[in-house]
Motif scaffolding. Structure first.
Motif, PDB file in Angstrom:
ATOM      1  N   MET A   1      -0.918   0.400   7.222  1.00 56.67           N
ATOM      2  CA  MET A   1      -1.547  -0.372   5.947  1.00 56.67           C
ATOM      3  C   MET A   1      -2.158  -1.539   6.259  1.00 56.67           C
ATOM      4  O   MET A   1      -1.764  -2.079   7.531  1.00 56.67           O
ATOM      5  CB  MET A   1      -0.443  -0.718   5.012  1.00 56.67           C
ATOM      6  CG  MET A   1      -0.896  -1.196   3.809  1.00 56.67           C
ATOM      7  SD  MET A   1       0.735  -1.454   2.668  1.00 56.67           S
ATOM      8  CE  MET A   1       1.679  -2.550   3.617  1.00 56.67           C
TER       9      MET A   1
ATOM     10  N   TRP B   1      -7.770  -7.137  -2.526  1.00 56.68           N
ATOM     11  CA  TRP B   1      -8.661  -6.107  -2.308  1.00 56.68           C
ATOM     12  C   TRP B   1     -10.121  -6.787  -2.158  1.00 56.68           C
ATOM     13  O   TRP B   1     -10.731  -7.257  -2.909  1.00 56.68           O
ATOM     14  CB  TRP B   1      -8.430  -4.938  -2.973  1.00 56.68           C
ATOM     15  CG  TRP B   1      -9.204  -3.645  -2.766  1.00 56.68           C
ATOM     16  CD1 TRP B   1      -8.974  -2.913  -1.614  1.00 56.68           C
ATOM     17  CD2 TRP B   1     -10.193  -3.211  -3.601  1.00 56.68           C
ATOM     18  NE1 TRP B   1      -9.949  -1.977  -1.915  1.00 56.68           N
ATOM     19  CE2 TRP B   1     -10.742  -1.988  -3.126  1.00 56.68           C
ATOM     20  CE3 TRP B   1     -10.789  -3.782  -4.847  1.00 56.68           C
ATOM     21  CZ2 TRP B   1     -11.590  -1.229  -3.395  1.00 56.68           C
ATOM     22  CZ3 TRP B   1     -11.855  -2.559  -5.343  1.00 56.68           C
ATOM     23  CH2 TRP B   1     -12.225  -1.657  -4.746  1.00 56.68           C
TER      24      TRP B   1
ATOM     25  N   GLN C   1       1.426   3.255  -1.431  1.00 58.10           N
ATOM     26  CA  GLN C   1       0.869   4.151  -1.970  1.00 58.10           C
ATOM     27  C   GLN C   1      -0.738   3.972  -1.826  1.00 58.10           C
ATOM     28  O   GLN C   1      -1.168   3.069  -2.426  1.00 58.10           O
ATOM     29  CB  GLN C   1       1.055   4.824  -3.246  1.00 58.10           C
ATOM     30  CG  GLN C   1       2.658   5.370  -3.236  1.00 58.10           C
ATOM     31  CD  GLN C   1       2.681   6.030  -4.617  1.00 58.10           C
ATOM     32  OE1 GLN C   1       3.577   5.219  -5.609  1.00 58.10           O
ATOM     33  NE2 GLN C   1       2.619   7.160  -4.484  1.00 58.10           N
ATOM     34  N   GLN C   2      -1.571   4.962  -1.124  1.00 54.40           N
ATOM     35  CA  GLN C   2      -2.802   4.945  -0.980  1.00 54.40           C
ATOM     36  C   GLN C   2      -3.697   5.499  -2.177  1.00 54.40           C
ATOM     37  O   GLN C   2      -3.428   6.409  -2.690  1.00 54.40           O
ATOM     38  CB  GLN C   2      -3.253   5.462   0.384  1.00 54.40           C
ATOM     39  CG  GLN C   2      -3.059   4.910   1.427  1.00 54.40           C
ATOM     40  CD  GLN C   2      -3.600   3.583   1.680  1.00 54.40           C
ATOM     41  OE1 GLN C   2      -4.753   3.349   1.726  1.00 54.40           O
ATOM     42  NE2 GLN C   2      -2.771   2.358   1.877  1.00 54.40           N
TER      43      GLN C   2
ATOM     44  N   VAL D   1      -8.061   5.810  -3.870  1.00 53.72           N
ATOM     45  CA  VAL D   1      -9.445   5.737  -3.583  1.00 53.72           C
ATOM     46  C   VAL D   1     -10.129   5.502  -4.580  1.00 53.72           C
ATOM     47  O   VAL D   1     -10.031   5.812  -5.875  1.00 53.72           O
ATOM     48  CB  VAL D   1      -9.684   6.901  -2.881  1.00 53.72           C
ATOM     49  CG1 VAL D   1      -9.590   8.130  -3.766  1.00 53.72           C
ATOM     50  CG2 VAL D   1     -11.142   6.894  -2.407  1.00 53.72           C
TER      51      VAL D   1
ATOM     52  N   PRO E   1     -11.320   3.097   0.202  1.00 55.93           N
ATOM     53  CA  PRO E   1      -9.727   2.991   0.296  1.00 55.93           C
ATOM     54  C   PRO E   1      -9.386   1.726  -0.547  1.00 55.93           C
ATOM     55  O   PRO E   1      -9.905   0.931  -0.520  1.00 55.93           O
ATOM     56  CB  PRO E   1      -9.702   3.227   1.707  1.00 55.93           C
ATOM     57  CG  PRO E   1     -10.470   2.299   2.426  1.00 55.93           C
ATOM     58  CD  PRO E   1     -11.793   2.872   1.478  1.00 55.93           C
ATOM     59  N   CYS E   2      -8.218   1.952  -1.187  1.00 53.42           N
ATOM     60  CA  CYS E   2      -7.479   0.950  -2.085  1.00 53.42           C
ATOM     61  C   CYS E   2      -6.073   1.222  -2.095  1.00 53.42           C
ATOM     62  O   CYS E   2      -5.745   2.489  -2.139  1.00 53.42           O
ATOM     63  CB  CYS E   2      -8.321   0.855  -3.108  1.00 53.42           C
ATOM     64  SG  CYS E   2      -8.120   2.194  -4.288  1.00 53.42           S
ATOM     65  N   PRO E   3      -5.472   0.135  -2.540  1.00 51.12           N
ATOM     66  CA  PRO E   3      -3.892   0.651  -2.804  1.00 51.12           C
ATOM     67  C   PRO E   3      -3.923   1.428  -4.336  1.00 51.12           C
ATOM     68  O   PRO E   3      -4.907   1.411  -5.128  1.00 51.12           O
ATOM     69  CB  PRO E   3      -3.215  -0.657  -3.200  1.00 51.12           C
ATOM     70  CG  PRO E   3      -4.045  -1.567  -2.418  1.00 51.12           C
ATOM     71  CD  PRO E   3      -5.645  -1.181  -2.406  1.00 51.12           C
TER      72      PRO E   3
END
Length: 434
Positions: A1, A316, A333-334, A336, A346-348
């Motif tokens: 992460m 972010w 947890q990923q 998009v 990509p983002c949380p």
């Protein structure tokens, strides 16, 4: 992460405690009027008849008799509503255009009632004719209708787990604004209220309405509300007063997002995900290091996280710094974000969820806000009333699309309103308008 500082672990939230969707099965033969009357039943319309006649009588006792007036009937009240609703399709500046010989004239419905009779009903129309001695609320003339509408929303539909608190698009019709002269625009009074809703982000169904009156330019007026997150917090609590104990996930904008509110909601088993702004949000209790932009240059999709229990503060980067506060999604947890030009970023998961649900609400506003009744009375309670009726019709259409009746008739949103107008006016033509 990419970056994380944690205190305790994220425990997750329980699933929705009930099945989402309509609470009753409407038959395939259900009419458009049947769906509308889930929210505006005959007993509500009959009360409008009684209150309008009471007001007309009292008005004439005070200002002199009106020989042209006769008591309005239930049939006429339905026709009166039908004429007003017709402005949601044709967007004429005045409902009286129906009886004109101009572009917005509509001879097929103009014959049901004369313009003179319509104007008389419009003059005396009331939901509550008189203020009681105990009444202090500024919306007393419409509050019984709003309460009845809310009961209808609560009893006919169970929203999905994810919902959004926001202000729907209820401003002037853009086509009218574009063609208006500057003088005409100045003559039109600025809205003296603000309207917020709690809306199901899976269907668009509006679950709850909250109206805030601008009662002056003082500290409690609408102008102050835009700059006082604590008042927006009050709005959020009012919108979620029926949401406790159901494990809902509520998405909020910067003016509502705050640590104190989210922690209070969590105690009520209401979970949140909100966009945070150091300028618009109440940032009390949040670490200053996360509210300031880092000196080092950032790449798209890079983010930092601070956690405390279930609460996560996310910073972010995507051509700018975006901050989110959430106790509804695990920060590990990923997710998009998909952009047409730059591809996947990509983002949380919380960021992806926020973008997806807000995007749905924007599409809903684009599709349904153009069907708001365009009649613009000067009286604030009447403005609120016609906006509330517009929301009721949108909700009725959403229930219609989820019913067996839709598979029989398949009305579009415009056809649904056209059919409702005909049924309110008592016209026999049952074919949808194309």
């Amino acid at each position: 992460m990419p970056g994380s500082e944690t205190t305790n672990g994220w425990n997750g939230i329980p699933s929705l405690l009930m099945t989402a969707g309509p609470t009753r099965k409407m038959p395939p033969t259900a009419s458009v009027m049947d769906f509308f009357q889930l929210f505006v039943p005959d007993n509500v319309l009959k009360n409008m008849v009684v209150q309008t006649n009471m007001y007309a009588k009292k008005y004439q006792e005070r200002f002199g008799s009106d020989d042209a007036w006769v008591d309005v009937t239930l049939t006429e009240m339905k026709a009166f509503l039908g004429y007003m609703i017709s402005t949601s399709i044709h967007h004429c500046e005045s409902v009286l255009s129906i009886w004109s010989s101009g572009f917005y004239s509509n001879k097929s419905i103009a014959l049901i009632m004369t313009q003179t009779r319509f104007e008389k009903i419009l003059k005396y129309f009331h939901i509550v004719a008189f203020r009681s001695s105990q009444t202090t609320h500024g919306l007393y003339k419409i509050q019984p209708f709003l309460d009845s509408l809310q009961n209808g929303f609560d009893s006919t539909f169970r929203p999905s787990q994810t919902q959004v608190l926001h202000e729907p698009l209820i401003d002037e019709d853009p086509i009218f604004i574009a063609t208006c002269t500057e003088r005409e625009l100045r003559k039109r009074k600025k809205r003296k209220f603000s309207l917020w809703v709690r809306q199901c982000s899976s269907t668009g169904f509006i679950c709850q309405i909250y109206v805030h009156l601008k009662e002056g330019s003082g500290a409690d007026g609408l102008d102050a509300l835009k700059n006082k997150p604590q008042l927006h917090s009050m709005v959020a609590k009012s919108l979620c007063q029926n949401a406790s104990g159901k494990n809902y996930i509520i998405f909020t904008g910067p003016s509502i997002t705050s640590l104190n509110l989210f922690e209070e909601f969590e105690k009520q088993e209401i979970y949140c995900c909100g966009l945070l702004s150091s300028r618009k949000s109440d940032c009390t209790g949040l670490p200053p290091s996360m509210l300031n932009n880092p000196d080092a240059p950032q790449s798209r999709g890079q983010y930092r996280i601070k956690m405390k229990g279930n609460m996560s503060l996310i910073c972010w980067y995507n051509k700018g710094h975006f901050r989110f506060l959430t106790n509804a999604y695990s920060p590990v947890q990923q997710g998009v974000i998909i952009k047409r030009k730059s591809g996947e970023i990509p983002c949380p998961l919380a960021v992806e969820a926020f973008a997806a649900h807000l995007s749905y609400i924007c599409r809903y506003d684009d599709k349904y806000s153009k069907y708001f009744i365009s009649h613009k009375p000067n009286k604030t309670w009447q403005q609120v009333f016609w906006f509330a009726v517009s929301i009721a019709i949108n909700n009725a259409y959403i229930l219609y699309k989820m019913s067996d009746a839709y598979h029989v008739t398949r009305y579009s949103r415009a056809q649904f309103s056209e059919r409702l107008i005909k049924e309110l006016l008592g016209l026999e033509d049952t074919s949808p308008s194309h």
